[in-house]
Design an enzyme around this catalytic site. Structure first.
Site: not given
Ligand code: TNX
Length: 535
Positions: A352
């Site tokens: 992300e």
């Molecule tokens: C997505 S899963 C994220 C996390 C968040 C999560 C909450 C991922 C690699 N990144 O930063 O905590 O969703 O469900």
């Protein structure tokens, strides 16, 4: 009729007096999680009493972790101090631990052979013996989990043979200690809980926008500033390197490898709040600004530093990927972390990074991967890292995008399966769940169980899959009780997916075993979710 009833009552009384309140269940009827490869019951019993001896045959370095763990377990719940005997031929009232590298038993596997007068636990590694002990524990009377002595004089175990070995070498759980901090004690407790189900990796998500949780001596403000808060504005916290080493050493005694994650280049606001020099000019979302009073902390003003962030948004931060100092920072962090991490992996995050341009993201990941290699470690990253050129020793952790997982596998990297729609422990069970999130799915316990790593992503075969991992993100999870509610029962589903052959996995069987097994959680005081599907 009356006579038969009377006989039954006498029988029940007899069994209860002799063995405590639990009826003896034949070995092949026992609720073992994860399901072993083969279980054959013989219909008899072995009894542990205070005269039972332990014989240890083999001298692998960690054998004592397995045997000592068993002795402690017995001591705690029975009061017996089982003596060790050096007589390797003793077979009467003996529990025999043997490491036999030529046994052909796969790594982490074991054979548990229970007879009227002895128990043999054989493995080719100490980790296998430890797993054998965890199985033995599950077929002992459930009072073994009470954690205090019950006064019982004999502990009855059904006879038979269990042959067992895992499908995958990587059977993991993840704990996010960045969104909310969890103490060393909490982490150790979690380690004990997951070790029961033969999970052998604990991935610690040590940094994120809301908090930096591991001391880095060359960049001290990461923790003093970056560790000062958490989601919701609580007090945060961090592990000193000594505390981290203590966690690692404790995990080793449970045959669990710690995999530390520093999430980069996104999810880095806590670092940007500590050191403005790493900040390319991002600002913190309005919903969670927490100002840092540097003067009060006795540190220099830093105009480029961001505010701390206590909200739950993701994807707004990035390190400045264009500056040399950023790579000095990455190198320092990975060097210090590698020095206190005996396990083979460093997780670099990579998820992300929505405000990092792809042309900056790719070289950043490649440089970070190179730095990890320089310190003798292998890289793990979330599936987005597949945009970069991955080394064959690297692992991509699939959580969202199939094409990323395929791209990683096509480069020769291995895939760790953590589908957010099935394996995420922070997803709510259903619409009535108070804790957790539901952006990926509602995950009831059958959803957590009914998925298959080898068919999840088209084009990825079993050989390319290193294993499975269930992450617990903690934006909404603040303490041990809440953690347990999200983790149990679902952690046992992932444990069985990682351990048990597909052909032996079956929801109805798992469900029946789980219903039995929850009695142990009641005894242990685990705050598990009482699913309507468990009926
Ligand atoms: C997505 S899963 C994220 C996390 C968040 C999560 C909450 C991922 C690699 N990144 O930063 O905590 O969703 O469900």
């Amino acid at each position: 009729m009356i006579f038969r009833k009377l006989l039954l009552i006498i029988n029940i009384i007899f069994v209860n007096v002799a063995y405590g309140s639990e009826p003896i269940v034949n070995l092949d009827q026992h609720a073992i999680i994860p399901q072993p490869r083969s279980v054959i019951g013989k219909g008899g019993t072995f009894q542990i009493d205070n005269k039972t001896k332990i014989v240890v045959d083999g001298n692998e370095e960690r054998i004592d972790y397995a045997v000592g763990f068993f002795q402690q377990l017995i001591k705690r719940s029975t009061g017996f101090t089982l003596q060790r005997s050096s007589d390797k031929r003793a077979r009467n009232n003996v529990i025999y631990f043997k490491i036999d590298a030529s046994s052909g038993i796969p790594v982490d596997g074991y054979t548990l052979d229970i007879d009227d007068n002895h128990i043999n636990i054989i493995a080719s590694t100490s980790s296998g013996l430890f797993n054998g002990v965890q199985t033995l524990r599950q077929i002992m009377p459930s009072d073994i989990e009470r954690g205090k002595t019950s006064g019982k004089k004999k502990w009855v175990i059904p006879t038979g043979t269990i042959e067992d070995a895992p499908e995958y070498g990587y059977r993991g759980a993840m704990l996010d200690v960045a969104r909310h901090f969890f103490s060393v004690e909490d982490v150790k407790h979690f380690i004990d809980q997951i070790a029961k189900y033969k999970i052998n990796k604990l991935h610690l998500h040590l940094s994120d926008d809301q908090g930096w949780r591991i001391e880095i001596k060359s960049w001290p403000l990461l923790t003093t500033v970056g560790g000062a808060t958490a989601v919701g504005g609580g007090k945060g916290g961090f592990y000193t390197q000594e505390e981290y080493k203590d966690i690692v050493a404790y995990a080793q005694t449970r045959f669990i490898t710690i995999i530390p994650e520093i999430d980069m280049p996104g999810h880095t606001n806590s670092a940007l709040a500590a050191y403005g020099i790493l900040n390319p000019g991002i600002t913190v979302p309005e919903d969670g600004i927490q100002k840092v009073d540097r003067r009060a902390m006795g540190i220099k003003d830093d105009e480029d530093a961001t505010h701390l962030y206590t909200g739950m948004k993701v994807g707004f931060s990035t390190l400045d990927t264009k500056k040399d100092i950023t790579y000095q920072f990455v190198e320092d962090v990975i060097r210090e972390l590698s020095a206190i991490t005996p396990g083979p992996y460093i997780h670099i995050g990579g998820d992300e990074s929505h405000v990092t341009n792809m042309e900056d993201y790719i070289p950043f990941i490649e440089r970070a991967q190179h730095i990890v290699g320089k310190f003798g470690k292998k890289t793990i990253g979330w599936d987005e890292v597949a945009h970069a050129r991955l080394e064959p020793s690297s692992v991509a952790q699939y959580w969202a995008k199939s094409e990323n997982a395929r791209k990683a596998a096509d480069q020769g990297a291995q895939i760790l399966m953590s589908p957010s729609t099935n394996a995420y422990l922070d997803m709510q069970y259903d619409t009535t769940t108070q804790l957790g999130l539901h952006w990926a799915a509602y995950i009831e316990i059958d959803d957590a169980y009914n998925w298959e790593p080898t068919t999840l992503v088209e084009g990825i075969s079993k050989e390319q899959i290193i294993g499975v991992e269930a992450p617990l993100w903690t934006e909404t999870i603040t303490n041990r009780e809440e953690l347990e509610y999200m983790v149990f029962p679902r952690i046992t589903a992932i444990a069985e997916i990682g351990w048990t052959k597909t052909s032996l996995r079956n929801w109805e069987s798992y469900k029946t075993r789980l219903i039995q097994h929850t009695k142990r959680w009641d005894i242990m005081g685990i705050n598990y979710y009482k699913s309507p599907r468990l009926q």
